[in-house]
Design an enzyme around this catalytic site. Structure first.
Site, mmCIF file in Angstrom:
data_model
loop_
_atom_site.group_PDB
_atom_site.id
_atom_site.type_symbol
_atom_site.label_atom_id
_atom_site.label_comp_id
_atom_site.label_asym_id
_atom_site.label_seq_id
_atom_site.Cartn_x
_atom_site.Cartn_y
_atom_site.Cartn_z
ATOM 1 N N GLU A 165 13.027 -16.789 -16.301
ATOM 2 C CA GLU A 165 12.839 -16.196 -17.639
ATOM 3 C C GLU A 165 14.163 -16.148 -18.389
ATOM 4 O O GLU A 165 14.197 -16.298 -19.616
ATOM 5 C CB GLU A 165 12.197 -14.800 -17.494
ATOM 6 N N GLU B 163 11.268 -19.944 -6.893
ATOM 7 C CA GLU B 163 10.198 -19.432 -7.751
ATOM 8 C C GLU B 163 9.705 -20.552 -8.670
ATOM 9 O O GLU B 163 10.300 -20.787 -9.727
ATOM 10 C CB GLU B 163 10.711 -18.277 -8.621
ATOM 11 N N SER C 141 3.497 -15.035 -7.986
ATOM 12 C CA SER C 141 2.140 -14.576 -7.675
ATOM 13 C C SER C 141 1.941 -14.218 -6.201
ATOM 14 O O SER C 141 0.886 -14.493 -5.621
ATOM 15 C CB SER C 141 1.101 -15.612 -8.130
ATOM 16 N N GLY D 245 3.627 -15.084 -12.601
ATOM 17 C CA GLY D 245 2.774 -14.314 -13.498
ATOM 18 C C GLY D 245 1.469 -15.001 -13.850
ATOM 19 O O GLY D 245 0.753 -14.570 -14.746
ATOM 20 N N HIS E 107 17.163 -16.108 -13.022
ATOM 21 C CA HIS E 107 15.692 -16.062 -13.062
ATOM 22 C C HIS E 107 15.196 -17.033 -14.133
ATOM 23 O O HIS E 107 15.836 -17.196 -15.173
ATOM 24 C CB HIS E 107 15.208 -14.636 -13.353
ATOM 25 N N GLY F 22 4.758 -8.813 -10.635
ATOM 26 C CA GLY F 22 3.670 -7.897 -10.989
ATOM 27 C C GLY F 22 3.260 -6.942 -9.879
ATOM 28 O O GLY F 22 3.074 -5.740 -10.117
ATOM 29 N N ASN G 293 10.898 -7.236 -8.349
ATOM 30 C CA ASN G 293 11.554 -7.471 -9.642
ATOM 31 C C ASN G 293 10.666 -6.830 -10.702
ATOM 32 O O ASN G 293 9.623 -7.373 -11.053
ATOM 33 C CB ASN G 293 11.698 -8.984 -9.879
ATOM 34 N N TRP G 294 11.103 -5.681 -11.174
ATOM 35 C CA TRP G 294 10.273 -4.935 -12.134
ATOM 36 C C TRP G 294 10.219 -5.610 -13.507
ATOM 37 O O TRP G 294 9.400 -5.234 -14.339
ATOM 38 C CB TRP G 294 10.831 -3.525 -12.304
ATOM 39 N N LYS G 295 11.126 -6.551 -13.749
ATOM 40 C CA LYS G 295 11.247 -7.160 -15.095
ATOM 41 C C LYS G 295 11.403 -6.035 -16.127
ATOM 42 O O LYS G 295 11.998 -5.001 -15.802
ATOM 43 C CB LYS G 295 10.068 -8.093 -15.362
HETATM 44 P P1 13P Z 1 4.962 -12.523 -10.293
HETATM 45 O O1 13P Z 1 4.972 -11.975 -8.890
HETATM 46 O O2 13P Z 1 4.475 -11.551 -11.309
HETATM 47 O O3 13P Z 1 4.301 -13.869 -10.355
HETATM 48 O O4 13P Z 1 6.520 -12.764 -10.691
HETATM 49 C C1 13P Z 1 7.337 -13.441 -9.826
HETATM 50 C C2 13P Z 1 8.744 -13.310 -10.295
HETATM 51 O O5 13P Z 1 9.116 -13.859 -11.325
HETATM 52 C C3 13P Z 1 9.652 -12.471 -9.514
HETATM 53 O O6 13P Z 1 10.977 -12.630 -9.923
#
Ligand code: 13P
Length: 261
Positions: free
Chosen positions: A101, A171, A215, A177, A99, A237, A12-14
């Site tokens: 976020e 998640e 993470s 993150g 998600h 990440g 997931n590149w966000k």
């Molecule tokens: P990280 O791997 O950066 O913790 O993010 C996880 C995530 O939100 C994947 O959708």
């Protein structure tokens, strides 16, 4: 004993990426993914403007692609939104929905996430439905209640045939993150709970891929992916770093081989 499920690793590149850096990363991933065993599937979920780029660079490779959200509407006067059908036109296979976020910053309710899941399925995309508790909720001991409501709302809107086509990602918000992954035991415990919830919807639903996200790094991936109910990962990440993402895909292959023996 149920048959072994394939592993799935999704980046997931966000809101990251630039054309030039994307090309380098995608070409490297496609090249290295070619060597993975057939029971490890790989995908990247990119920002909408890069769909055409990923399509042209990944078509014919072992790496699938997808988006990070879709509109709850099929089409119409919804300024700024992107329909699942549009992503499908660019060859997308997956759509992340719900998600944390988006739930946090865009106030997406469990009900809205369920509608987005339906739109994705209608368009022929595989929805990756994200669930997970905040730190406060974990400390209050309500983790299972929280994910039960989040997934329950989605399952209630789907037939068992539709539900059998989704992917679920656990998640925990406190692990995203932060560099603080859930332990393999903590993750497995919630995955077992989710697996039972899925199984209650029908035998075919019990085996939908259940991903862990939060993470995941090269050094913790294999232990997580060896857990009985963890079928792979949703990687934030570390999916932006070629070596890390490939190492995580290779950890999925190693975990799969260990489970087969
Ligand atoms: P990280 O791997 O950066 O913790 O993010 C996880 C995530 O939100 C994947 O959708």
């Amino acid at each position: 004993m149920s048959k072994q499920r394939a592993k799935l690793v999704v980046g997931n590149w966000k809101m990251h990426g630039r054309l030039e850096a994307n090309a380098t990363l995608l070409q490297a991933i496609a090249r290295r993914a070619a060597a993975l065993p057939a029971d490890v599937r790989v995908a990247v979920c990119v920002p909408f403007p890069y769909l055409a780029q990923v399509q042209s660079l990944l078509e014919g490779s072992r790496v699938a692609w997808g988006v990070q959200d879709v509109s709850a509407n099929a089409q119409g006067a919804y300024t700024g939104e992107v329909a699942a059908e549009m992503a499908r036109e660019f060859g997308a296979s997956f759509a992340i929905v719900g998600h944390s976020e988006r739930r946090a910053y865009h106030y997406e309710s469990a009900e809205l996430v369920a509608v987005k899941t339906q739109r994705a399925l209608e368009a022929g995309l595989t929805p990756i439905v994200c669930v997970g508790e905040t730190l406060e909720q974990r400390e209050a001991g309500t983790t299972e209640q929280v994910v039960d409501v989040q997934l329950g709302e989605v399952l209630a809107k789907l037939s068992s045939e539709e539900a059998a086509q989704i992917v679920v990602a656990y998640e925990p918000v406190w692990a995203i993150g932060t560099g603080r992954s859930a332990t393999a035991a903590q993750a497995q415990q919630v995955h077992a709970f989710l697996r039972a919830q899925l199984a209650a919807k029908g035998a075919a639903v019990a085996d939908v891929p259940l991903l862990y996200g939060g993470s995941v790094k090269p050094d913790n991936a294999e232990e997580l992916f060896r857990q009985r109910d963890i079928d792979g990962g949703l990687i934030g990440g570390a999916s932006l770093k070629e070596a890390d993402f490939i190492a995580i895909c290779e950890a999925a292959a190693a975990a799969s081989a260990a489970q087969a023996s």
